[in-house]
Design an enzyme around this catalytic site. Structure first.
Site, PDB file in Angstrom:
ATOM      1  N   ALA A   1       0.922  -1.157   0.017  1.00  0.00           N
ATOM      2  CA  ALA A   1       0.079  -0.065  -0.057  1.00  0.00           C
ATOM      3  C   ALA A   1       1.081   1.536   0.001  1.00  0.00           C
ATOM      4  O   ALA A   1       2.144   1.399   0.428  1.00  0.00           O
ATOM      5  CB  ALA A   1      -0.865  -0.111   1.183  1.00  0.00           C
TER       6      ALA A   1
ATOM      7  N   ASP B   1       0.207   2.926  -4.934  1.00  0.00           N
ATOM      8  CA  ASP B   1      -0.672   3.455  -5.824  1.00  0.00           C
ATOM      9  C   ASP B   1      -2.143   3.679  -5.137  1.00  0.00           C
ATOM     10  O   ASP B   1      -3.018   2.774  -4.907  1.00  0.00           O
ATOM     11  CB  ASP B   1      -0.976   2.454  -7.124  1.00  0.00           C
ATOM     12  CG  ASP B   1      -1.954   3.213  -8.071  1.00  0.00           C
ATOM     13  OD1 ASP B   1      -2.358   4.116  -7.823  1.00  0.00           O
ATOM     14  OD2 ASP B   1      -2.319   2.540  -9.003  1.00  0.00           O
TER      15      ASP B   1
ATOM     16  N   ASN C   1       8.658   9.524   4.678  1.00  0.00           N
ATOM     17  CA  ASN C   1       7.447  10.348   4.271  1.00  0.00           C
ATOM     18  C   ASN C   1       6.371  10.673   5.367  1.00  0.00           C
ATOM     19  O   ASN C   1       6.336  10.234   6.472  1.00  0.00           O
ATOM     20  CB  ASN C   1       6.729   9.549   3.321  1.00  0.00           C
ATOM     21  CG  ASN C   1       5.499   8.445   3.752  1.00  0.00           C
ATOM     22  OD1 ASN C   1       4.396   8.963   4.362  1.00  0.00           O
ATOM     23  ND2 ASN C   1       5.773   7.300   4.032  1.00  0.00           N
ATOM     24  N   ARG C   2       5.815  11.878   4.933  1.00  0.00           N
ATOM     25  CA  ARG C   2       4.671  12.209   5.983  1.00  0.00           C
ATOM     26  C   ARG C   2       3.596  12.771   5.455  1.00  0.00           C
ATOM     27  O   ARG C   2       3.023  13.804   5.465  1.00  0.00           O
ATOM     28  CB  ARG C   2       5.720  13.581   7.049  1.00  0.00           C
ATOM     29  CG  ARG C   2       5.911  14.568   6.172  1.00  0.00           C
ATOM     30  CD  ARG C   2       6.376  15.620   7.304  1.00  0.00           C
ATOM     31  NE  ARG C   2       6.675  16.958   6.540  1.00  0.00           N
ATOM     32  CZ  ARG C   2       5.561  17.921   6.316  1.00  0.00           C
ATOM     33  NH1 ARG C   2       4.669  17.582   6.800  1.00  0.00           N
ATOM     34  NH2 ARG C   2       5.943  19.025   5.653  1.00  0.00           N
TER      35      ARG C   2
ATOM     36  N   PHE D   1      -1.825  10.269   4.493  1.00  0.00           N
ATOM     37  CA  PHE D   1      -3.184   9.807   3.927  1.00  0.00           C
ATOM     38  C   PHE D   1      -3.699  10.652   2.648  1.00  0.00           C
ATOM     39  O   PHE D   1      -4.901  10.997   2.570  1.00  0.00           O
ATOM     40  CB  PHE D   1      -4.382   9.395   4.908  1.00  0.00           C
ATOM     41  CG  PHE D   1      -4.095   8.212   5.804  1.00  0.00           C
ATOM     42  CD1 PHE D   1      -2.893   7.125   5.445  1.00  0.00           C
ATOM     43  CD2 PHE D   1      -4.758   7.952   6.874  1.00  0.00           C
ATOM     44  CE1 PHE D   1      -3.104   6.043   5.985  1.00  0.00           C
ATOM     45  CE2 PHE D   1      -4.698   6.865   7.518  1.00  0.00           C
ATOM     46  CZ  PHE D   1      -3.581   5.836   7.122  1.00  0.00           C
TER      47      PHE D   1
ATOM     48  N   ASN E   1      -6.231  -0.808   1.478  1.00  0.00           N
ATOM     49  CA  ASN E   1      -5.776  -0.331   2.932  1.00  0.00           C
ATOM     50  C   ASN E   1      -6.700   0.875   2.998  1.00  0.00           C
ATOM     51  O   ASN E   1      -6.709   1.891   2.340  1.00  0.00           O
ATOM     52  CB  ASN E   1      -4.387   0.034   2.478  1.00  0.00           C
ATOM     53  CG  ASN E   1      -3.676   0.399   3.939  1.00  0.00           C
ATOM     54  OD1 ASN E   1      -4.203   1.231   4.603  1.00  0.00           O
ATOM     55  ND2 ASN E   1      -2.763  -0.323   4.302  1.00  0.00           N
TER      56      ASN E   1
ATOM     57  N   ASN F   1      -5.473  -0.071   8.456  1.00  0.00           N
ATOM     58  CA  ASN F   1      -4.256   0.510   8.775  1.00  0.00           C
ATOM     59  C   ASN F   1      -4.546   1.480  10.132  1.00  0.00           C
ATOM     60  O   ASN F   1      -5.304   2.555  10.219  1.00  0.00           O
ATOM     61  CB  ASN F   1      -3.967   1.584   7.635  1.00  0.00           C
ATOM     62  CG  ASN F   1      -2.736   2.226   7.834  1.00  0.00           C
ATOM     63  OD1 ASN F   1      -2.192   2.126   8.736  1.00  0.00           O
ATOM     64  ND2 ASN F   1      -2.069   2.528   6.554  1.00  0.00           N
TER      65      ASN F   1
ATOM     66  N   SER G   1      -0.076   4.106  10.667  1.00  0.00           N
ATOM     67  CA  SER G   1       0.446   5.095  10.062  1.00  0.00           C
ATOM     68  C   SER G   1       0.971   6.178  11.053  1.00  0.00           C
ATOM     69  O   SER G   1       0.207   6.450  11.935  1.00  0.00           O
ATOM     70  CB  SER G   1      -0.300   5.801   8.970  1.00  0.00           C
ATOM     71  OG  SER G   1       0.351   6.953   8.472  1.00  0.00           O
TER      72      SER G   1
ATOM     73  N   ASN H   1       1.758   9.289  10.441  1.00  0.00           N
ATOM     74  CA  ASN H   1       1.519  10.427   9.665  1.00  0.00           C
ATOM     75  C   ASN H   1       0.052  11.129  10.078  1.00  0.00           C
ATOM     76  O   ASN H   1      -0.069  12.271   9.576  1.00  0.00           O
ATOM     77  CB  ASN H   1       1.752  10.383   8.361  1.00  0.00           C
ATOM     78  CG  ASN H   1       3.360  10.110   8.073  1.00  0.00           C
ATOM     79  OD1 ASN H   1       4.233  10.527   8.794  1.00  0.00           O
ATOM     80  ND2 ASN H   1       3.560   9.101   6.895  1.00  0.00           N
ATOM     81  N   THR H   2      -0.687  10.170  10.759  1.00  0.00           N
ATOM     82  CA  THR H   2      -1.934  10.804  11.127  1.00  0.00           C
ATOM     83  C   THR H   2      -2.213  10.889  12.402  1.00  0.00           C
ATOM     84  O   THR H   2      -1.907   9.944  13.170  1.00  0.00           O
ATOM     85  CB  THR H   2      -3.153  10.059  10.807  1.00  0.00           C
ATOM     86  OG1 THR H   2      -3.294  10.061   9.086  1.00  0.00           O
ATOM     87  CG2 THR H   2      -4.402  10.355  11.020  1.00  0.00           C
TER      88      THR H   2
ATOM     89  N   LYS I   1      -2.926  -3.919   9.588  1.00  0.00           N
ATOM     90  CA  LYS I   1      -1.311  -3.454   9.354  1.00  0.00           C
ATOM     91  C   LYS I   1      -0.685  -2.769  10.674  1.00  0.00           C
ATOM     92  O   LYS I   1      -1.499  -1.839  11.153  1.00  0.00           O
ATOM     93  CB  LYS I   1      -1.374  -2.382   8.092  1.00  0.00           C
ATOM     94  CG  LYS I   1       0.072  -2.171   7.905  1.00  0.00           C
ATOM     95  CD  LYS I   1       0.203  -1.433   6.430  1.00  0.00           C
ATOM     96  CE  LYS I   1       1.739  -1.372   5.955  1.00  0.00           C
ATOM     97  NZ  LYS I   1       1.775  -0.847   4.603  1.00  0.00           N
TER      98      LYS I   1
ATOM     99  N   ASN J   1       4.338  -1.433   8.888  1.00  0.00           N
ATOM    100  CA  ASN J   1       4.217  -0.246   8.356  1.00  0.00           C
ATOM    101  C   ASN J   1       5.671   0.582   8.508  1.00  0.00           C
ATOM    102  O   ASN J   1       6.744  -0.037   8.982  1.00  0.00           O
ATOM    103  CB  ASN J   1       3.209   0.583   9.197  1.00  0.00           C
ATOM    104  CG  ASN J   1       2.542   1.801   8.117  1.00  0.00           C
ATOM    105  OD1 ASN J   1       3.229   2.313   7.506  1.00  0.00           O
ATOM    106  ND2 ASN J   1       1.296   1.886   8.673  1.00  0.00           N
TER     107      ASN J   1
ATOM    108  N   GLY K   1      12.590   1.519   3.685  1.00  0.00           N
ATOM    109  CA  GLY K   1      13.831   0.947   3.016  1.00  0.00           C
ATOM    110  C   GLY K   1      14.572   0.230   3.676  1.00  0.00           C
ATOM    111  O   GLY K   1      14.245  -0.404   4.851  1.00  0.00           O
TER     112      GLY K   1
END
Length: 342
Positions: free
Chosen positions: A69, A72, A118-119, A122, A148, A181, A184, A186-187, A226, A255, A274
């Protein structure tokens, strides 16, 4: 021209274009890649079929390597991606309503570490827009597709369950699996949903919704969760106990991480993916397998980029694996090499 020759040519083209892509801001390069894949989907190349499939945890896949996820989110390139040697695709993350995500810049390359931070938050066009693309493209795609799902940024945490329920209700009859999810970074507050009481309420409600609205042909969409690689061992053990008790079918581990295992990247906020993530994700899979038992579906995700890391993840207990950042740095060659050994 055979599919093999087309893919070989694409591998070569990517290796030529990578320096150009890496000279662009990461989000620009990613959007350019997605658009190229979308147009590739219209070419008359042979796509994946189910002629030689294996059944893994309820999914019928051509091989054990899937798209993670985040690559795309909005289903822009479903048809093009299906022509590569993926065993399955996971789209999203999506939320009930479209949202722009966090301010830019919000994706950062750590080239020496073969990593991304990344931040994004969503950023997506909303579940309904994604569903329209799936309805249009799925008749042309023969591999399993998952979605997701997450909550909108401005939805209070105590109402988050409504967002997940809406997304699941819209998606579950059209896809093969739905991934919840709750990890994450970033939320704001999202990872609090991994707590015992919150996750139990959320999972129980989604399972009830699935069981009460099965399609007439008896289709049972898989429900996955996740998780974060940053959970302490006891937190993960408690979460696994809830996941099993509530009838969830599988787990995606993991994640991105908010930790910085290497010196680089400390100046950026967000989730790290990564190569530096791989040891954390590997340990997460190994622990989850010990808590969940031998027959529970686990998808390993995080830092997989070559046959060696894929093999280690499988040996740690992952039934399937997913890649994303490995594709960014190594291109289609990464997928081709991994799918031969996973």
């Amino acid at each position: 021209m055979s599919l093999f020759r087309i893919l070989h040519r694409i591998v070569s083209i990517y290796e030529l274009l990578r320096p150009i892509l890496f000279s662009l801001p990461p989000e620009w390069a990613h959007q350019l890649t997605l658009n190229a894949l979308r147009w590739y989907g219209y070419l008359p190349a042979k796509r994946n079929t189910f002629s030689n499939t294996i059944e893994v945890g309820g999914l019928h896949v051509t091989n054990r390597v899937g798209l993670a996820a985040g690559f795309d989110k909005d289903g822009v390139a479903i048809r093009g991606l299906s022509k590569f040697n993926f065993g399955f695709l996971e789209l999203g993350a999506v939320t009930p309503r479209a949202q722009a995500g966090n301010s830019r810049p919000r994706v950062f390359r750590l080239k020496k570490e073969f990593a991304l931070i990344n931040r994004l938050g969503f950023n997506n066009q909303g579940i309904d827009a994604l569903i329209r693309k799936i309805v249009n493209e799925k008749p042309r795609v023969s591999l399993p597709i998952g979605v997701n799902i997450g909550k909108n940024f401005d939805t209070p945490l105590e109402q988050a369950i409504d967002d997940y329920e809406y997304c699941f209700a819209r998606a579950h009859t059209l896809v093969d699996f739905v991934t919840i999810n709750i990890s994450s970074p970033n939320t704001p507050g999202l990872r609090e949903l991994q707590g015992m009481q919150q996750v139990q309420s959320l999972l129980a409600r989604l399972v009830r919704l699935r069981e009460s609205s099965r399609t007439t042909n008896g289709k049972r969409t898989l429900l996955l969760v996740k998780i974060s690689p940053d959970l302490a061992e006891r937190e993960l053990e408690n979460l696994c106990a809830v996941v099993r008790a509530e009838g969830i079918d599988g787990m995606v581990a993991s994640n991105t991480t908010t930790t910085r295992p290497t010196k680089d990247g400390g100046q950026y906020q967000g989730g790290l993916s990564g190569r530096p993530l791989f040891p954390l994700a590997l340990n997460c899979v190994r622990q989850a397998r010990s808590f969940l038992g031998a027959k529970f579906l686990i998808i390993g995700c995080g830092g997989i980029w070559d046959p060696s890391t894929a093999k280690q993840m499988r040996e740690a207990g992952a039934d399937l694996i997913q890649i994303y950042t490995g594709l960014v740095y190594h291109g289609p060659r990464c997928l081709r090499e991994i799918s031969q050994v996973a």
